[in-house]
Design a protein around this motif. Structure first.
Motif, PDB file in Angstrom:
ATOM      1  N   ALA A 130      -1.739  55.025  29.034  1.00 35.56           N
ATOM      2  CA  ALA A 130      -3.024  54.401  28.663  1.00 35.56           C
ATOM      3  C   ALA A 130      -4.099  54.760  29.696  1.00 35.56           C
ATOM      4  O   ALA A 130      -5.259  54.997  29.337  1.00 35.56           O
ATOM      5  CB  ALA A 130      -2.864  52.893  28.543  1.00 35.56           C
ATOM      6  N   ALA A 131      -3.697  54.821  30.971  1.00 37.70           N
ATOM      7  CA  ALA A 131      -4.669  55.187  32.008  1.00 37.70           C
ATOM      8  C   ALA A 131      -5.141  56.627  31.779  1.00 37.70           C
ATOM      9  O   ALA A 131      -6.333  56.938  31.954  1.00 37.70           O
ATOM     10  CB  ALA A 131      -4.042  55.029  33.393  1.00 37.70           C
ATOM     11  N   GLY A 132      -4.223  57.493  31.359  1.00 43.34           N
ATOM     12  CA  GLY A 132      -4.590  58.874  31.038  1.00 43.34           C
ATOM     13  C   GLY A 132      -5.598  58.913  29.896  1.00 43.34           C
ATOM     14  O   GLY A 132      -6.573  59.684  29.922  1.00 43.34           O
ATOM     15  N   ALA A 133      -5.371  58.064  28.901  1.00 41.67           N
ATOM     16  CA  ALA A 133      -6.290  58.015  27.757  1.00 41.67           C
ATOM     17  C   ALA A 133      -7.679  57.546  28.205  1.00 41.67           C
ATOM     18  O   ALA A 133      -8.704  58.089  27.771  1.00 41.67           O
ATOM     19  CB  ALA A 133      -5.729  57.089  26.682  1.00 41.67           C
ATOM     20  N   LEU A 134      -7.696  56.548  29.084  1.00 41.28           N
ATOM     21  CA  LEU A 134      -8.993  56.060  29.583  1.00 41.28           C
ATOM     22  C   LEU A 134      -9.730  57.191  30.290  1.00 41.28           C
ATOM     23  O   LEU A 134     -10.929  57.415  30.066  1.00 41.28           O
ATOM     24  CB  LEU A 134      -8.800  54.893  30.554  1.00 41.28           C
ATOM     25  CG  LEU A 134      -8.213  53.597  29.999  1.00 41.28           C
ATOM     26  CD1 LEU A 134      -8.149  52.527  31.088  1.00 41.28           C
ATOM     27  CD2 LEU A 134      -9.044  53.076  28.832  1.00 41.28           C
ATOM     28  N   ARG A 135      -9.004  57.912  31.126  1.00 40.62           N
ATOM     29  CA  ARG A 135      -9.621  59.032  31.847  1.00 40.62           C
ATOM     30  C   ARG A 135     -10.169  60.057  30.852  1.00 40.62           C
ATOM     31  O   ARG A 135     -11.281  60.560  31.018  1.00 40.62           O
ATOM     32  CB  ARG A 135      -8.579  59.707  32.742  1.00 40.62           C
ATOM     33  CG  ARG A 135      -8.289  58.926  34.005  1.00 40.62           C
ATOM     34  CD  ARG A 135      -8.766  59.720  35.234  1.00 40.62           C
ATOM     35  NE  ARG A 135      -8.805  58.859  36.415  1.00 40.62           N
ATOM     36  CZ  ARG A 135      -7.837  58.804  37.332  1.00 40.62           C
ATOM     37  NH1 ARG A 135      -6.759  59.548  37.194  1.00 40.62           N
ATOM     38  NH2 ARG A 135      -7.957  58.012  38.376  1.00 40.62           N
ATOM     39  N   GLN A 136      -9.364  60.333  29.814  1.00 41.63           N
ATOM     40  CA  GLN A 136      -9.803  61.333  28.831  1.00 41.63           C
ATOM     41  C   GLN A 136     -11.091  60.895  28.127  1.00 41.63           C
ATOM     42  O   GLN A 136     -11.905  61.723  27.728  1.00 41.63           O
ATOM     43  CB  GLN A 136      -8.693  61.585  27.799  1.00 41.63           C
ATOM     44  CG  GLN A 136      -8.960  62.831  26.977  1.00 41.63           C
ATOM     45  CD  GLN A 136      -7.811  63.137  26.017  1.00 41.63           C
ATOM     46  OE1 GLN A 136      -6.645  62.934  26.354  1.00 41.63           O
ATOM     47  NE2 GLN A 136      -8.148  63.613  24.830  1.00 41.63           N
ATOM     48  N   LEU A 137     -11.260  59.592  28.009  1.00 39.17           N
ATOM     49  CA  LEU A 137     -12.486  59.085  27.373  1.00 39.17           C
ATOM     50  C   LEU A 137     -13.646  58.989  28.368  1.00 39.17           C
ATOM     51  O   LEU A 137     -14.699  58.433  28.052  1.00 39.17           O
ATOM     52  CB  LEU A 137     -12.219  57.712  26.745  1.00 39.17           C
ATOM     53  CG  LEU A 137     -11.264  57.735  25.543  1.00 39.17           C
ATOM     54  CD1 LEU A 137     -10.929  56.312  25.099  1.00 39.17           C
ATOM     55  CD2 LEU A 137     -11.883  58.521  24.384  1.00 39.17           C
ATOM     56  N   GLY A 138     -13.414  59.469  29.569  1.00 35.82           N
ATOM     57  CA  GLY A 138     -14.499  59.513  30.554  1.00 35.82           C
ATOM     58  C   GLY A 138     -14.662  58.228  31.333  1.00 35.82           C
ATOM     59  O   GLY A 138     -15.683  58.024  32.006  1.00 35.82           O
ATOM     60  N   ILE A 139     -13.690  57.326  31.238  1.00 42.48           N
ATOM     61  CA  ILE A 139     -13.790  56.065  31.988  1.00 42.48           C
ATOM     62  C   ILE A 139     -13.411  56.330  33.438  1.00 42.48           C
ATOM     63  O   ILE A 139     -12.353  56.906  33.714  1.00 42.48           O
ATOM     64  CB  ILE A 139     -12.854  54.991  31.382  1.00 42.48           C
ATOM     65  CG1 ILE A 139     -13.207  54.727  29.916  1.00 42.48           C
ATOM     66  CG2 ILE A 139     -12.879  53.707  32.200  1.00 42.48           C
ATOM     67  CD1 ILE A 139     -14.591  54.171  29.679  1.00 42.48           C
ATOM     68  N   THR A 140     -14.270  55.908  34.342  1.00 37.61           N
ATOM     69  CA  THR A 140     -13.982  56.105  35.774  1.00 37.61           C
ATOM     70  C   THR A 140     -14.146  54.779  36.506  1.00 37.61           C
ATOM     71  O   THR A 140     -14.528  53.766  35.902  1.00 37.61           O
ATOM     72  CB  THR A 140     -14.918  57.163  36.402  1.00 37.61           C
ATOM     73  OG1 THR A 140     -16.264  56.730  36.176  1.00 37.61           O
ATOM     74  CG2 THR A 140     -14.725  58.543  35.801  1.00 37.61           C
ATOM     75  N   GLN A 141     -13.882  54.834  37.796  1.00 39.88           N
ATOM     76  CA  GLN A 141     -13.948  53.619  38.615  1.00 39.88           C
ATOM     77  C   GLN A 141     -15.292  52.917  38.451  1.00 39.88           C
ATOM     78  O   GLN A 141     -16.339  53.558  38.512  1.00 39.88           O
ATOM     79  CB  GLN A 141     -13.723  53.993  40.079  1.00 39.88           C
ATOM     80  CG  GLN A 141     -13.534  52.770  40.946  1.00 39.88           C
ATOM     81  CD  GLN A 141     -13.240  53.136  42.391  1.00 39.88           C
ATOM     82  OE1 GLN A 141     -12.672  54.186  42.658  1.00 39.88           O
ATOM     83  NE2 GLN A 141     -13.634  52.272  43.300  1.00 39.88           N
ATOM     84  N   GLY A 142     -15.233  51.616  38.232  1.00 37.05           N
ATOM     85  CA  GLY A 142     -16.458  50.827  38.115  1.00 37.05           C
ATOM     86  C   GLY A 142     -16.960  50.662  36.694  1.00 37.05           C
ATOM     87  O   GLY A 142     -17.824  49.834  36.428  1.00 37.05           O
TER      88      GLY A 142
END
Ligand code: PRX
Length: 653
Positions: A130-142
C-alpha cells in the motif's frame, strides 16, 4: 459554567463499593504491586526527562537517537527532539525483528461472516504494498490522505502505509456525510481519498463510493481516489483518471518498502473532533510521543500478555480505534480482533458469539454498547461461553454503576477486572484508569492517573478544589501523547486548551476527586454533547438545522437517553412552513445529510421563539430541563410558558 450531567453525578455520589482484583490476577499482572505503580508514578512526575527518555529508548525503534527528551515551551511541546523513528516500523518491522512475524496481528470478521487472519509478516507485506501504491500516486511526506473505509484490514493497512512514508492520515468515520468529508478534505487539503465500494451494516450495503464522489465534487485538493473492492460485483461509479481500484494498484506493488526514518515530531495523523464551536477541529498527533504513549498505556492498562486475543470494538474512525486498535496494540505485538458490522447482526448475540469463537481474552467497548446489551436481554449472553475473558474495558463516557455491575457480573462472570478508561482525542491515549492488577475499582470512577499524568481539579482562578468538590479537570504537565495543535488553527489551540487556566491543559470536563484520590468525571463544561460515546458540538447540529430553508433559528441540547447516554433535542423556529410531522422528519434527514446519522436529532420541537437572556444568549440550561422532561409531544405551548418564565428569571438575575 454548567454542571451538565448532574443526574450522573447523583448516581455516582454515593457509590462506595470497592472491587479489588483477585490475588490470581495480581500475581501475573504487568504492574502487580502498588509499590511498582507508585515508583513509576513518582519517577514520571519528578524526573520526567529521565523517565521518558528511558521508556522511549526501550520501547521504540530509533533510526537515529534523540538528543533532548522534552522541549516544553507552553503550550508547545516537542518530545524526543533530534531522534528519528517510524510508527509503522514500530508496529511491524520491530515485531518481526523480535521474532513475532508469525504471530497473528489481525483477526478480521466481516458482518456477513467472512474471516481473515493476518500475521505480522502478512501485515508488513500488505502495508509495504500500500505504501508503494501511495508513492506511485505521488504521495510524499507531509501530504494528507483522507481515509473513509469500513473496518477492514485494509483500513489498518492504509493508516500504517501513510505512517510508513510520512504521509498524514485523516480517518473519517464511514458514517459521516459527503458534506462532512468535503469539509475535512478541504480543511486538511487532502490529496488522496482511500475508500471502499461499500460496507455491510445490519445486513445492508452502504455505498460509500457514491458518498465520496459527492464530496469530491467539492474537494478540489483531492487528485485521486483509491477504492477497495469490499463488495464483489457491486456496481461502482469510477471516474477515469482519478479513481483507481485497490486490487489493481496495491496488489501489484513490491512486498518490501523500507520505512522512512522520520523526525520524532513528524505529523502522524489528523483526527477531526467536535469542539464547542460549529467547525470540527483537526487534532494533530505526531510520531514518536504518540506511538510511545499508545504502546505503554496499552501495556499498562490492558495488562497485555503474548497469548491474549484482544478486541477493541471501536471503529478506526475514532481516536479509540487509532490508539487501541492500531498504534498501541500493534506496537506491543498484540493479536487484535476487528469486526466490521453491527453488534446485533444477525442476532443480538453477535458480540458474544465472536468472543466465544475466537477465544477473546480482553474486551474493550463503550458504555452505550453495554446499555444496549442490557436492553436486549441476558438470554443472548447466556447462550455463549465467555470464560476466556479475563479483562474488560470501558471508554467514551462514564459508565453508570448499574451498567458497570451488569458488565462485571454478566460478561465478566464476576472475575474480570473492569478498566474504566478516561481520555480524549486530544490526549492521544488513556490518562486515567484502574491498573487491573492493583487498583480496587469503584463502579463509575476512572480511578487514578497513569504515570506521567498530573491531573488537577481547579476553579476558574486555578485554585485546586478540595476533596469531593467539583471543578474543571486540567492536566498540569505535558505528556508524550498530548496533541500538538489544531490543524491550521494555532489561535484556537491556544484559546481552547491553554487560556482558561494558565499553564495547564484544559480538558473541558468537570470532575471531582474523592478522599481516596479517585477521580469521577462529571460531564462537560462546554456545549459538547456525548452521543453514544461520540463527541458532537451542539452548535454543529444547530448550523446544520439553520441551513435548511424552513428554519430561522435552532437550539440544540443533550437530553438523557437510556442507550446512547445522551440524545439530541432540537428546538427550532420556522418560517413559511407547517410545523408538522413531515417537516420534523425532513429536518432530521437534513441533519443526517449534513453531518451524518449520529447527529440526527432524536426530538425536533417547533416553537415560536427561543428563550434568551437579555444579551441574546439562548438559555440552554432551561432547554435542557425541558428536553429532559416527560413532555415529548412537540407541543409548542410548554416552551412558550417556559420562555416566559425564562424572561422572568432573567429579569431577577
Ligand atoms: O467527556 C469525556 C468523555 O469523552 C470525552 C472525550 O471524547 P473523545 O475525544 O471523542 O474521546 C472518546 C474516547 C477516548 C471526554 O472529554 N469520556 C471519555 N471517556 C470517559 C469519558 N467520561 C467519563 N468516563 C470515561 N471513561
Amino acid at each position: 459554567m454548567s454542571q451538565t450531567s448532574s443526574g450522573h453525578l447523583d448516581h455516582v455520589l454515593n457509590e462506595e463499593r470497592l472491587f479489588p482484583p483477585s490475588a490470581e490476577f495480581t500475581q501475573q499482572a504487568v504492574i502487580g504491586s502498588r509499590e511498582q505503580y507508585e515508583d513509576l508514578y513518582r519517577r514520571a512526575a519528578e524526573t520526567p526527562d529521565e523517565f521518558w527518555g528511558a521508556e522511549a529508548r526501550e520501547h521504540l525503534h530509533w533510526f537515529q537517537p534523540f538528543e533532548q527528551v522534552c522541549n516544553w515551551n507552553t503550550p508547545h511541546v516537542e518530545w524526543f527532539v533530534g531522534g528519528k523513528t517510524n510508527a509503522s516500523y514500530n508496529c511491524l518491522d520491530l515485531q518481526i525483528a523480535s521474532g513475532h512475524g508469525d504471530r497473528v496481528a489481525l483477526i478480521w470478521e466481516g458482518e456477513p461472516g467472512e474471516q481473515r487472519k493476518l500475521t505480522y509478516n502478512d501485515l508488513h507485506r500488505e502495508v509495504c504494498r500500500a505504501a508503494g501504491a501511495l508513492r506511485q500516486l505521488g504521495i510524499t511526506q507531509g501530504d494528507v490522505v483522507s481515509i473513509y473505509m469500513p473496518m477492514t484490514p485494509e483500513l489498518v493497512v492504509s493508516m500504517l502505509a501513510c505512517a510508513r512514508i510520512g504521509a498524514i492520515h485523516s480517518v473519517i468515520f464511514a458514517g459521516f456525510s459527503s458534506e462532512a468529508i468535503a469539509d475535512r478534505n478541504n480543511d486538511a487539503q487532502a490529496k488522496l481519498v482511500i475508500t471502499a465500494n461499500g460496507l455491510y451494516r445490519r445486513g445492508k450495503i452502504l455505498p460509500l463510493k457514491e458518498t465520496v464522489d459527492e464530496a469530491l465534487e467539492k474537494s478540489p485538493s483531492v487528485k485521486n481516489c483509491l477504492v477497495l473492492r469490499r463488495i464483489a460485483d457491486q456496481p461502482t461509479p469510477m471516474t477515469e483518471g482519478r479513481d483507481l481500484w485497490w486490487d489493481e494498484l496495491v496488489e501489484t506493488q513490491s512486498d518490501d518498502m523500507p520505512a522512512e526514518p522520520l523526525d520524532s515530531e513528524t505529523p502522524l495523523f489528523i483526527l477531526y473532533t467536535s469542539g464547542s464551536t460549529g467547525k470540527p477541529k483537526g487534532i494533530l498527533h505526531t510520531t514518536a510521543g504518540y506511538n510511545l504513549w499508545a504502546k505503554r498505556t496499552f501495556q499498562w492498562v490492558f495488562d497485555h500478555r503474548p497469548n491474549d486475543v484482544y478486541w477493541c470494538t471501536a471503529d478506526c474512525g475514532w481516536i479509540t480505534g487509532h490508539s487501541y486498535v492500531v498504534y498501541g496494540p500493534l506496537a506491543a505485538g498484540a493479536t487484535c480482533l476487528i469486526y466490521e458490522g453491527a453488534p446485533n447482526q444477525p442476532g443480538p448475540d453477535r458480540f458474544w458469539d465472536i468472543v466465544e469463537r475466537h477465544g477473546v481474552t480482553i474486551l474493550y467497548t463503550a458504555p452505550t454498547a453495554v446499555r444496549a446489551f442490557i436492553s436486549w436481554g441476558d438470554e443472548h449472553v447466556d447462550k455463549h461461553d465467555l470464560s476466556t475473558l479475563r479483562l474488560l474495558g470501558s471508554v467514551g463516557e462514564g459508565i453508570n454503576p448499574k451498567a458497570w455491575m451488569w458488565y462485571r457480573e454478566k460478561i465478566g462472570g464476576g472475575r474480570c477486572p473492569i478498566v474504566d478508561t478516561w481520555w480524549q482525542t486530544e490526549t492521544g491515549g488513556i490518562m486515567m484508569s484502574p491498573l487491573p492488577g492493583i487498583t480496587a475499582t469503584k463502579p463509575g470512577s476512572c480511578t487514578q492517573p497513569l504515570p506521567g499524568v498530573i491531573p488537577k481539579v481547579v476553579d476558574e482562578s486555578g485554585h485546586e478544589m478540595g476533596v469531593d468538590e467539583g471543578g474543571m479537570l486540567c492536566i498540569a504537565q505535558p505528556w508524550p501523547g498530548m496533541l500538538r495543535g489544531i490543524w491550521g488553527d494555532e489561535q484556537r489551540y491556544v484559546e481552547q486548551y491553554w487560556s482558561t487556566v494558565p499553564g495547564m491543559y484544559l480538558t473541558g470536563d468537570n470532575a471531582r476527586c474523592d478522599k481516596d484520590g479517585y477521580y469521577w468525571i462529571m460531564g462537560r463544561i462546554d456545549d459538547v454533547i456525548n452521543v453514544a460515546g461520540h463527541r458532537l458540538s451542539t452548535i454543529e447540529v444547530e448550523s446544520a438545522l439553520v441551513s435548511h430553508p424552513s428554519v430561522c433559528e435552532a437550539a440544540v441540547v443533550g437530553r438523557p437517553h437510556e442507550i446512547k447516554g445522551q440524545g439530541i433535542a432540537a428546538f427550532v423556529t420556522i418560517r413559511d412552513a407547517e410545523p408538522d410531522e413531515k417537516l420534523r422528519d425532513a429536518l432530521r434527514q437534513h441533519v443526517r445529510k449534513e453531518i451524518g446519522a449520529l447527529a440526527q436529532p432524536d426530538d425536533v420541537r417547533f416553537t415560536a421563539s427561543l428563550p434568551k437572556t437579555r444579551s441574546g444568549k439562548i438559555m440552554r440550561r432551561l432547554l435542557r430541563d425541558i428536553a429532559a422532561g416527560e413532555e415529548t409531544s412537540g407541543d409548542t405551548s410548554t416552551l412558550e410558558d417556559y420562555s416566559v418564565i425564562a424572561k422572568l428569571r432573567n429579569d431577577e438575575e
